[in-house]
Design a protein around this motif. Structure first.
Motif, PDB file in Angstrom:
ATOM      1  N   PRO A 106      45.318   4.960  21.672  1.00 48.13           N
ATOM      2  CA  PRO A 106      44.938   3.894  20.732  1.00 48.13           C
ATOM      3  C   PRO A 106      44.972   4.328  19.262  1.00 48.13           C
ATOM      4  O   PRO A 106      45.145   3.498  18.378  1.00 48.13           O
ATOM      5  CB  PRO A 106      43.511   3.522  21.153  1.00 48.13           C
ATOM      6  CG  PRO A 106      43.388   3.972  22.562  1.00 48.13           C
ATOM      7  CD  PRO A 106      44.301   5.157  22.710  1.00 48.13           C
ATOM      8  N   TRP A 107      44.812   5.624  18.981  1.00 46.88           N
ATOM      9  CA  TRP A 107      44.806   6.113  17.597  1.00 46.88           C
ATOM     10  C   TRP A 107      46.212   6.431  17.085  1.00 46.88           C
ATOM     11  O   TRP A 107      46.378   6.960  15.997  1.00 46.88           O
ATOM     12  CB  TRP A 107      43.888   7.333  17.441  1.00 46.88           C
ATOM     13  CG  TRP A 107      44.154   8.439  18.417  1.00 46.88           C
ATOM     14  CD1 TRP A 107      45.053   9.470  18.283  1.00 46.88           C
ATOM     15  CD2 TRP A 107      43.510   8.638  19.676  1.00 46.88           C
ATOM     16  NE1 TRP A 107      45.019  10.281  19.383  1.00 46.88           N
ATOM     17  CE2 TRP A 107      44.070   9.801  20.264  1.00 46.88           C
ATOM     18  CE3 TRP A 107      42.517   7.959  20.379  1.00 46.88           C
ATOM     19  CZ2 TRP A 107      43.675  10.288  21.501  1.00 46.88           C
ATOM     20  CZ3 TRP A 107      42.138   8.454  21.615  1.00 46.88           C
ATOM     21  CH2 TRP A 107      42.710   9.591  22.156  1.00 46.88           C
ATOM     22  N   GLY A 108      47.241   6.084  17.882  1.00 41.80           N
ATOM     23  CA  GLY A 108      48.618   6.197  17.411  1.00 41.80           C
ATOM     24  C   GLY A 108      49.341   7.487  17.757  1.00 41.80           C
ATOM     25  O   GLY A 108      50.483   7.688  17.348  1.00 41.80           O
ATOM     26  N   GLN A 109      48.725   8.352  18.516  1.00 46.07           N
ATOM     27  CA  GLN A 109      49.361   9.600  18.926  1.00 46.07           C
ATOM     28  C   GLN A 109      49.953   9.450  20.320  1.00 46.07           C
ATOM     29  O   GLN A 109      49.339   8.846  21.198  1.00 46.07           O
ATOM     30  CB  GLN A 109      48.326  10.730  18.938  1.00 46.07           C
ATOM     31  CG  GLN A 109      48.889  12.068  19.374  1.00 46.07           C
ATOM     32  CD  GLN A 109      47.798  13.117  19.559  1.00 46.07           C
ATOM     33  OE1 GLN A 109      46.659  12.795  19.910  1.00 46.07           O
ATOM     34  NE2 GLN A 109      48.152  14.372  19.334  1.00 46.07           N
ATOM     35  N   ARG A 110      51.145   9.973  20.520  1.00 45.82           N
ATOM     36  CA  ARG A 110      51.700  10.100  21.873  1.00 45.82           C
ATOM     37  C   ARG A 110      51.419  11.519  22.305  1.00 45.82           C
ATOM     38  O   ARG A 110      51.711  12.473  21.580  1.00 45.82           O
ATOM     39  CB  ARG A 110      53.192   9.805  21.907  1.00 45.82           C
ATOM     40  CG  ARG A 110      53.736   9.821  23.337  1.00 45.82           C
ATOM     41  CD  ARG A 110      54.849   8.812  23.517  1.00 45.82           C
ATOM     42  NE  ARG A 110      55.373   8.804  24.875  1.00 45.82           N
ATOM     43  CZ  ARG A 110      54.908   8.057  25.861  1.00 45.82           C
ATOM     44  NH1 ARG A 110      53.878   7.246  25.646  1.00 45.82           N
ATOM     45  NH2 ARG A 110      55.445   8.091  27.066  1.00 45.82           N
ATOM     46  N   THR A 111      50.812  11.668  23.469  1.00 48.40           N
ATOM     47  CA  THR A 111      50.359  12.981  23.884  1.00 48.40           C
ATOM     48  C   THR A 111      50.462  13.153  25.394  1.00 48.40           C
ATOM     49  O   THR A 111      50.570  12.172  26.139  1.00 48.40           O
ATOM     50  CB  THR A 111      48.909  13.242  23.394  1.00 48.40           C
ATOM     51  OG1 THR A 111      48.605  14.620  23.563  1.00 48.40           O
ATOM     52  CG2 THR A 111      47.910  12.378  24.112  1.00 48.40           C
ATOM     53  N   CYS A 112      50.442  14.389  25.823  1.00 47.27           N
ATOM     54  CA  CYS A 112      50.417  14.727  27.245  1.00 47.27           C
ATOM     55  C   CYS A 112      49.736  16.078  27.388  1.00 47.27           C
ATOM     56  O   CYS A 112      49.534  16.790  26.405  1.00 47.27           O
ATOM     57  CB  CYS A 112      51.833  14.771  27.812  1.00 47.27           C
ATOM     58  SG  CYS A 112      52.885  16.051  27.091  1.00 47.27           S
ATOM     59  N   TYR A 113      49.382  16.419  28.627  1.00 45.06           N
ATOM     60  CA  TYR A 113      48.739  17.698  28.899  1.00 45.06           C
ATOM     61  C   TYR A 113      49.395  18.384  30.079  1.00 45.06           C
ATOM     62  O   TYR A 113      49.738  17.741  31.077  1.00 45.06           O
ATOM     63  CB  TYR A 113      47.245  17.517  29.201  1.00 45.06           C
ATOM     64  CG  TYR A 113      46.428  17.266  27.972  1.00 45.06           C
ATOM     65  CD1 TYR A 113      45.877  18.324  27.262  1.00 45.06           C
ATOM     66  CD2 TYR A 113      46.226  15.975  27.505  1.00 45.06           C
ATOM     67  CE1 TYR A 113      45.128  18.090  26.110  1.00 45.06           C
ATOM     68  CE2 TYR A 113      45.484  15.741  26.358  1.00 45.06           C
ATOM     69  CZ  TYR A 113      44.942  16.810  25.668  1.00 45.06           C
ATOM     70  OH  TYR A 113      44.217  16.584  24.537  1.00 45.06           O
ATOM     71  N   VAL A 114      49.550  19.692  29.953  1.00 47.70           N
ATOM     72  CA  VAL A 114      49.993  20.559  31.034  1.00 47.70           C
ATOM     73  C   VAL A 114      49.023  21.740  31.079  1.00 47.70           C
ATOM     74  O   VAL A 114      48.176  21.886  30.195  1.00 47.70           O
ATOM     75  CB  VAL A 114      51.447  21.052  30.830  1.00 47.70           C
ATOM     76  CG1 VAL A 114      52.424  19.879  30.818  1.00 47.70           C
ATOM     77  CG2 VAL A 114      51.599  21.894  29.570  1.00 47.70           C
ATOM     78  N   ALA A 115      49.162  22.568  32.090  1.00 47.82           N
ATOM     79  CA  ALA A 115      48.337  23.769  32.183  1.00 47.82           C
ATOM     80  C   ALA A 115      49.231  24.977  32.391  1.00 47.82           C
ATOM     81  O   ALA A 115      50.278  24.885  33.040  1.00 47.82           O
ATOM     82  CB  ALA A 115      47.337  23.648  33.326  1.00 47.82           C
ATOM     83  N   ASP A 116      48.786  26.107  31.841  1.00 49.99           N
ATOM     84  CA  ASP A 116      49.507  27.367  32.042  1.00 49.99           C
ATOM     85  C   ASP A 116      49.172  27.917  33.430  1.00 49.99           C
ATOM     86  O   ASP A 116      48.382  27.318  34.171  1.00 49.99           O
ATOM     87  CB  ASP A 116      49.217  28.340  30.893  1.00 49.99           C
ATOM     88  CG  ASP A 116      47.810  28.933  30.895  1.00 49.99           C
ATOM     89  OD1 ASP A 116      47.105  28.885  31.925  1.00 49.99           O
ATOM     90  OD2 ASP A 116      47.415  29.467  29.836  1.00 49.99           O
ATOM     91  N   PRO A 117      49.748  29.053  33.825  1.00 53.32           N
ATOM     92  CA  PRO A 117      49.508  29.580  35.183  1.00 53.32           C
ATOM     93  C   PRO A 117      48.051  29.880  35.512  1.00 53.32           C
ATOM     94  O   PRO A 117      47.683  29.943  36.684  1.00 53.32           O
ATOM     95  CB  PRO A 117      50.349  30.859  35.212  1.00 53.32           C
ATOM     96  CG  PRO A 117      51.435  30.626  34.236  1.00 53.32           C
ATOM     97  CD  PRO A 117      50.791  29.818  33.140  1.00 53.32           C
TER      98      PRO A 117
END
Length: 133
Positions: A106-117
């Motif tokens: 909603p604040w205008g950012q496109r984002t995603c999350y991943v995790a390291d090993p």
């Protein structure tokens, strides 16, 4: 005081070096059998410390969470929304664990999350414009 850097205490140094070097593109020159990795990423000191070495140095033992952890995140920025999607696909194909697929917030950012090993969260995001310091 000034912020000097950010470090992760790691269990499997070779796996973490390969991930940050080969998947995320961090410049790491140390060999995989090193105890500590010091590097600069975009002007910020980034460190990988071997857990057992750090414990010996500080004369303390610590507790470490297993699996995904919500203690911190490393945020990486790309210039466009399309790059968020592209990088999410690329890094998950190379072994990053998908946590949250790309979405526009909603604040205008496109984002995603991943995790390291070792389960540390990494955000890949954009506000749809080139990075500014």
């Amino acid at each position: 005081m000034h912020l000097d850097g950010f470090g992760l205490l790691v269990k499997d140094m070779p796996a973490m070096i390969r991930f940050y070097r080969d998947v995320l593109g961090f410049e790491i020159r140390e060999s995989e059998d090193t105890e500590n990795v010091y590097l600069i990423k975009d002007g910020t000191l980034f460190l990988l410390y071997g857990r057992s070495d750090f414990e010996k140095m500080t004369d303390h033992s610590y507790e470490y969470i297993k699996g995904l952890n919500g203690h911190s995140e490393i945020a990486l920025y790309v210039d466009t929304f399309d790059e968020v999607d592209t990088e999410f696909s690329r890094v998950t194909e190379m072994g990053a664990k998908a946590v949250m697929p790309p979405r526009t917030m909603p604040w205008g950012q496109r984002t995603c999350y991943v995790a390291d090993p070792e389960g540390n969260l990494i955000e890949i995001g954009s506000f749809g414009k080139p990075f500014e310091r």
